[in-house]
Design a protein around this motif. Structure first.
Motif, PDB file in Angstrom:
ATOM      1  N   PHE A  23      31.524  45.138  34.527  1.00 27.23           N
ATOM      2  CA  PHE A  23      31.167  44.124  35.564  1.00 27.23           C
ATOM      3  C   PHE A  23      32.375  43.578  36.248  1.00 27.23           C
ATOM      4  O   PHE A  23      32.241  43.551  37.449  1.00 27.23           O
ATOM      5  CB  PHE A  23      30.188  42.767  35.057  1.00 27.23           C
ATOM      6  N   ALA A  44      35.846  44.292  41.072  1.00 26.57           N
ATOM      7  CA  ALA A  44      37.161  44.287  41.536  1.00 26.57           C
ATOM      8  C   ALA A  44      36.911  45.488  42.572  1.00 26.57           C
ATOM      9  O   ALA A  44      37.521  45.429  43.601  1.00 26.57           O
ATOM     10  CB  ALA A  44      37.946  44.940  40.626  1.00 26.57           C
ATOM     11  N   ILE A  45      36.258  46.445  42.294  1.00 28.66           N
ATOM     12  CA  ILE A  45      35.861  47.621  43.216  1.00 28.66           C
ATOM     13  C   ILE A  45      35.277  47.127  44.591  1.00 28.66           C
ATOM     14  O   ILE A  45      35.569  47.359  45.727  1.00 28.66           O
ATOM     15  CB  ILE A  45      35.176  48.714  42.589  1.00 28.66           C
ATOM     16  N   ASP A  46      34.228  46.111  44.467  1.00 30.71           N
ATOM     17  CA  ASP A  46      33.437  45.559  45.485  1.00 30.71           C
ATOM     18  C   ASP A  46      34.463  44.765  46.350  1.00 30.71           C
ATOM     19  O   ASP A  46      33.731  44.132  47.121  1.00 30.71           O
ATOM     20  CB  ASP A  46      32.401  44.750  44.916  1.00 30.71           C
ATOM     21  N   ASN A  68      39.531  56.100  35.533  1.00 36.37           N
ATOM     22  CA  ASN A  68      39.935  54.868  35.746  1.00 36.37           C
ATOM     23  C   ASN A  68      41.430  54.706  36.400  1.00 36.37           C
ATOM     24  O   ASN A  68      41.710  54.048  37.071  1.00 36.37           O
ATOM     25  CB  ASN A  68      39.818  54.082  34.352  1.00 36.37           C
ATOM     26  N   SER A 112      40.558  55.322  40.079  1.00 36.50           N
ATOM     27  CA  SER A 112      40.092  54.292  40.887  1.00 36.50           C
ATOM     28  C   SER A 112      40.954  52.862  40.706  1.00 36.50           C
ATOM     29  O   SER A 112      40.787  52.208  41.615  1.00 36.50           O
ATOM     30  CB  SER A 112      38.708  53.704  40.062  1.00 36.50           C
ATOM     31  N   LEU A 122      41.827  51.169  38.044  1.00 36.24           N
ATOM     32  CA  LEU A 122      41.626  50.242  36.970  1.00 36.24           C
ATOM     33  C   LEU A 122      42.612  50.209  35.801  1.00 36.24           C
ATOM     34  O   LEU A 122      42.667  49.297  35.388  1.00 36.24           O
ATOM     35  CB  LEU A 122      40.181  50.445  36.546  1.00 36.24           C
ATOM     36  N   PRO A 128      41.888  48.488  42.886  1.00 38.62           N
ATOM     37  CA  PRO A 128      40.815  49.254  43.152  1.00 38.62           C
ATOM     38  C   PRO A 128      40.235  49.073  44.641  1.00 38.62           C
ATOM     39  O   PRO A 128      40.028  49.750  45.271  1.00 38.62           O
ATOM     40  CB  PRO A 128      39.877  49.022  41.988  1.00 38.62           C
ATOM     41  N   ALA A 129      40.480  47.649  44.956  1.00 35.77           N
ATOM     42  CA  ALA A 129      39.686  47.283  46.282  1.00 35.77           C
ATOM     43  C   ALA A 129      40.776  47.752  47.279  1.00 35.77           C
ATOM     44  O   ALA A 129      40.215  48.313  48.307  1.00 35.77           O
ATOM     45  CB  ALA A 129      39.983  45.655  46.309  1.00 35.77           C
ATOM     46  N   ILE A 160      37.647  52.356  47.153  1.00 33.90           N
ATOM     47  CA  ILE A 160      36.927  53.491  46.269  1.00 33.90           C
ATOM     48  C   ILE A 160      35.630  52.902  45.597  1.00 33.90           C
ATOM     49  O   ILE A 160      35.590  51.469  45.625  1.00 33.90           O
ATOM     50  CB  ILE A 160      38.094  53.695  45.156  1.00 33.90           C
ATOM     51  N   ALA A 161      34.601  53.470  45.523  1.00 35.48           N
ATOM     52  CA  ALA A 161      33.512  53.056  44.941  1.00 35.48           C
ATOM     53  C   ALA A 161      33.243  53.658  43.440  1.00 35.48           C
ATOM     54  O   ALA A 161      33.696  54.947  43.047  1.00 35.48           O
ATOM     55  CB  ALA A 161      32.394  53.398  45.411  1.00 35.48           C
ATOM     56  N   GLN A 162      32.763  53.037  42.540  1.00 28.85           N
ATOM     57  CA  GLN A 162      32.647  53.727  40.961  1.00 28.85           C
ATOM     58  C   GLN A 162      31.299  53.153  40.626  1.00 28.85           C
ATOM     59  O   GLN A 162      30.832  51.800  40.769  1.00 28.85           O
ATOM     60  CB  GLN A 162      33.827  53.139  40.285  1.00 28.85           C
ATOM     61  N   PHE A 165      29.118  52.938  37.012  1.00 25.85           N
ATOM     62  CA  PHE A 165      29.491  52.839  35.729  1.00 25.85           C
ATOM     63  C   PHE A 165      28.247  53.475  34.665  1.00 25.85           C
ATOM     64  O   PHE A 165      27.142  53.586  35.122  1.00 25.85           O
ATOM     65  CB  PHE A 165      29.741  51.571  35.050  1.00 25.85           C
ATOM     66  N   PRO A 219      24.247  50.013  34.263  1.00 23.78           N
ATOM     67  CA  PRO A 219      23.975  49.722  35.872  1.00 23.78           C
ATOM     68  C   PRO A 219      24.732  48.282  35.700  1.00 23.78           C
ATOM     69  O   PRO A 219      24.508  47.390  34.850  1.00 23.78           O
ATOM     70  CB  PRO A 219      22.597  49.694  35.812  1.00 23.78           C
ATOM     71  N   VAL A 220      25.565  48.175  36.741  1.00 23.02           N
ATOM     72  CA  VAL A 220      26.259  46.982  37.175  1.00 23.02           C
ATOM     73  C   VAL A 220      25.638  46.305  38.370  1.00 23.02           C
ATOM     74  O   VAL A 220      25.680  46.991  39.399  1.00 23.02           O
ATOM     75  CB  VAL A 220      27.624  46.909  37.429  1.00 23.02           C
ATOM     76  N   PRO A 278      29.603  44.137  48.706  1.00 21.36           N
ATOM     77  CA  PRO A 278      31.086  44.734  49.248  1.00 21.36           C
ATOM     78  C   PRO A 278      31.467  44.623  50.615  1.00 21.36           C
ATOM     79  O   PRO A 278      32.643  44.599  50.819  1.00 21.36           O
ATOM     80  CB  PRO A 278      30.859  46.157  48.604  1.00 21.36           C
ATOM     81  N   ARG A 299      34.571  42.333  52.609  1.00 20.55           N
ATOM     82  CA  ARG A 299      35.179  42.709  53.277  1.00 20.55           C
ATOM     83  C   ARG A 299      35.210  42.181  54.908  1.00 20.55           C
ATOM     84  O   ARG A 299      35.619  42.703  55.571  1.00 20.55           O
ATOM     85  CB  ARG A 299      35.197  44.327  53.454  1.00 20.55           C
ATOM     86  N   ARG A 310      25.835  50.752  46.406  1.00 24.91           N
ATOM     87  CA  ARG A 310      27.085  49.611  46.831  1.00 24.91           C
ATOM     88  C   ARG A 310      28.382  50.371  47.324  1.00 24.91           C
ATOM     89  O   ARG A 310      29.275  49.918  47.864  1.00 24.91           O
ATOM     90  CB  ARG A 310      27.604  48.694  45.751  1.00 24.91           C
ATOM     91  N   ARG A 345      29.686  51.503  52.071  1.00 26.24           N
ATOM     92  CA  ARG A 345      31.001  51.682  52.800  1.00 26.24           C
ATOM     93  C   ARG A 345      31.213  52.976  53.137  1.00 26.24           C
ATOM     94  O   ARG A 345      31.541  54.004  52.039  1.00 26.24           O
ATOM     95  CB  ARG A 345      31.882  51.246  51.745  1.00 26.24           C
TER      96      ARG A 345
END
Lengths: 291, 362
Positions: free
Chosen positions: A183, A188-190, B53, B56, B58, B78-79, B83-85, B87, B90-91, B105, B109, B152, B156
């Protein structure tokens, strides 16, 4: 399939019935018994109907205690819940520092309630108490919790915060540790900042434990007795007299068992109703949360 | 969209790595082309998630550089890498609706509202999420939640790459196939660089144009599914890809050929030359069960073996035979005659591979 008719099955329920009878129904009925009669002694009881209830509901003392009680519970909830979350967020997540901070935070929870009252009674005294001395002499405020109602209030509230915020902290800490790393990584990615991580990940994930924390803290604070009894004795005047202290005053101080019994039942119904409301909110808000 | 390049990249979770086993990711040097669909395939603990990771951002590698389109991004968050990831689990943001989840996202921005609305609508349509767009994301099924995670990334359109970390683990088998097809569709339409981590060979082979096989922190082969099947660069690839895996038999150099350990069998021709060049290494020949034939009657080009068992799997048969100390499996078509006690194994030299110290040499 043909069912066998047998009333013997009722016997299977008997143990539970007996248990509940002894633990709840019989004591409650004793109270009900007192609440509808005026009892002078053995064999000298007079039926009074709902008179004690009417008297209690009209009583200024009870209304005053009820208002103070609601204000007290609301105050400590408003302070303890956010404070508990903030402390839990600030605590280290792993390593020896995590264990140490957990022990330190949990310490107040291990102290018996009357000892908590005693500690604060001495701590807040202007002459020999460190806290009272600090506020009086170092900060130059004329602080005296035994004479000033506001000071007494603040002292009781601060004591309760010291004693019970750790419970909220522990619940929130456990809730925070249960959030998977993914999460935070996704956030962080978003491109979410610290506040958004709190608002959209941590707070929603804490909802379950927070509802338990609110429920426990509400019920406990609504029934608070020991600590203010030791600290202020309900004073000055009736400034810190809450519902349970008022009840003890009527029942044991004045030995008015009839009114006290009626009072107990009203008190019981208030807590029952409030818990019912909280429970239903909890179930409703919790719905659709299975990840 | 970007070309992703690794230069002398390696990572260890220990502060002070010494032995080769201390490295979760051994030094690697290669590049992924812009717009490709890549799968990272390997067993659990082979370093594929570590590599993902690092891509991306992380995780910061212990050594080496990551470049996006020639630009060094090793130190970027990462931001910042854009990049998009997706997992394994599901997040989703529980308190938001499906549409708000996808907009998140973009809003972070500070994209103009109208643009956000347009992008979200596109992504919703692409992922077939319109019917639930105003529902709270918390109440949805796992596959829908996983689509949201994917969405998500898709909103982008400037993302450098979309990374998937075993995204179908929690999805029901019949939905897995649908979601995989959706992914393929998305790739064909937008040509994002996609990197897909999995330990399931079917997933990797159907999804990717190029598969990267990892083993013990090392990239052992980078190739198309066909290359992995026909020319496994490492014994591990032969064994891991294909069902059942490749047959391996230890062998040694004899006078003018390659003798299979424990048998009288000798392979002549160019094998001897190859074996001579790697005489100091541990040699083994490998051949896929698909390229073996079994004849119930003796033939000139066949070697007699002892039949161990036959497994009928409906559309094909697996025949296990014993050749000296080796157990060899052959995959035969359903209608092939089944040998009863005598089985004659037919090698196809053009599909036979030689491995020296586990690596392909010919």
């Amino acid at each position: 399939m043909r069912k066998t008719e047998s009333n013997k099955a009722w016997l299977l329920v008997l143990p539970v019935f007996l248990l509940v009878a002894f633990s709840a129904i019989i004591p409650l009925m004793t109270v009900v018994n007192y609440s509808v009669q005026d009892i002078f002694g053995p064999g000298e009881a007079y039926w009074v109907g709902t008179e004690w209830f009417k008297e209690m509901l009209r009583s200024e003392d009870l209304r005053g205690a009820f208002v103070r009680q609601v204000i007290f519970s609301a105050t400590i909830l408003v302070i303890q819940i956010p404070l508990g979350i903030a402390i839990a967020l600030a605590m280290p997540a792993k390593g020896w520092a995590a264990s140490l901070s957990l022990v330190l935070v949990a310490l107040p929870l291990l102290i018996p309630w009357n000892v908590v009252g005693t500690i604060w009674q001495i701590f807040a005294r202007g002459d020999i108490g460190l806290g009272g001395w600090f506020v009086n002499d170092m900060m130059g405020i004329g602080y005296n919790y035994t004479a000033d109602s506001l000071h007494a209030w603040i002292t009781v509230v601060v004591m309760d915060i010291w004693h019970w915020t750790p419970l909220v902290v522990l619940l929130c800490y456990a809730g925070l540790r249960a959030i998977p790393d993914a999460f935070y990584q996704a956030a962080a990615i978003d491109g979410a900042g610290r506040w958004k991580v709190f608002r959209y990940i941590q707070l929603p994930k804490l909802r379950g434990v927070l509802l338990i924390a609110v429920l426990l803290r509400f019920m406990d604070s609504f029934m608070i007795y020991t600590e203010p009894f030791v600290l202020t004795g309900g004073g000055p005047g009736t400034a810190t007299t809450f519902l349970s202290q008022q009840l003890v005053k009527i029942a044991l101080g004045q030995f008015d068992l009839g009114p006290a019994a009626a009072y107990s039942i009203i008190y019981f119904l208030i807590i029952l109703a409030a818990s019912f409301v909280f429970y239903n909110i909890m179930v409703r808000v919790g719905r659709g949360d299975r990840a | 969209m970007a070309r992703i390049e690794f230069q002398r990249l390696a990572h260890s979770y220990l502060a002070d790595p010494v032995a080769p086993a201390d490295w979760a990711l051994k030094e690697l040097d290669f590049a992924w082309e812009d717009g490709g669909a890549y799968a990272l395939l390997g067993p659990s603990g082979c370093g594929k998630s570590t590599l993902l990771n690092i891509i991306s951002g992380l995780l910061r590698p212990s050594q080496g550089r990551v470049l996006y389109d020639g630009k060094d991004v090793t130190g970027l968050s990462p931001a910042a890498r854009n990049i998009a990831q997706v997992f394994q689990f599901p997040v989703i943001y529980d308190t938001m609706t499906v549409a708000e989840n996808l907009a998140f996202p973009l809003r972070n921005r500070r994209m103009p509202r109208a643009e956000v609305r347009k992008r979200v609508a596109e992504a919703l349509e692409m992922l077939e999420l319109q019917p639930v767009q105003n529902r709270r994301a918390a109440g949805l099924t796992a596959d829908q939640k996983q689509k949201i995670s994917m969405g998500r990334g898709l909103v982008r359109d400037d993302v450098a790459a979309i990374l998937f970390d075993e995204p179908l683990t929690v999805i029901d088998p019949h939905l897995k196939w649908q979601l995989r097809r959706k992914l393929k569709e998305v790739h064909e339409r937008f040509h994002h660089t996609l990197v897909y981590v999995t330990h399931d060979q079917n997933e990797a082979l159907t999804f990717a144009d190029k598969v990267v096989v990892m083993y013990e922190g090392e990239v052992v082969q980078l190739g198309t599914p066909q290359e992995l099947f026909e020319r496994p660069a490492h014994r591990f690839v032969g064994y891991f890809i294909g069902s059942p895996g490749m047959n391996f038999m230890g062998c040694h150099l004899v006078e003018d050929g390659l003798g299979i350990d424990g048998t009288e069998l000798v392979l002549y021709g160019h094998w001897a030359e190859l074996a001579r060049r790697h005489a100091k290494s541990r040699l083994a020949i490998g051949i896929r069960p698909e390229f073996l034939d079994i004849s119930p009657t003796p033939r000139d080009d066949a070697v007699p073996t002892r039949l161990m068992g036959v497994q009928d799997l409906g559309n094909f048969k697996l025949v296990t035979v014993r050749l000296g100390p080796h157990e060899v499996v052959a995959k035969l078509p359903e209608d092939a005659p089944v040998p009863t006690d005598e089985a004659h194994l037919v090698f196809q030299p053009e599909w036979t591979r030689l491995y020296a110290d586990d690596r392909l040499v010919g």
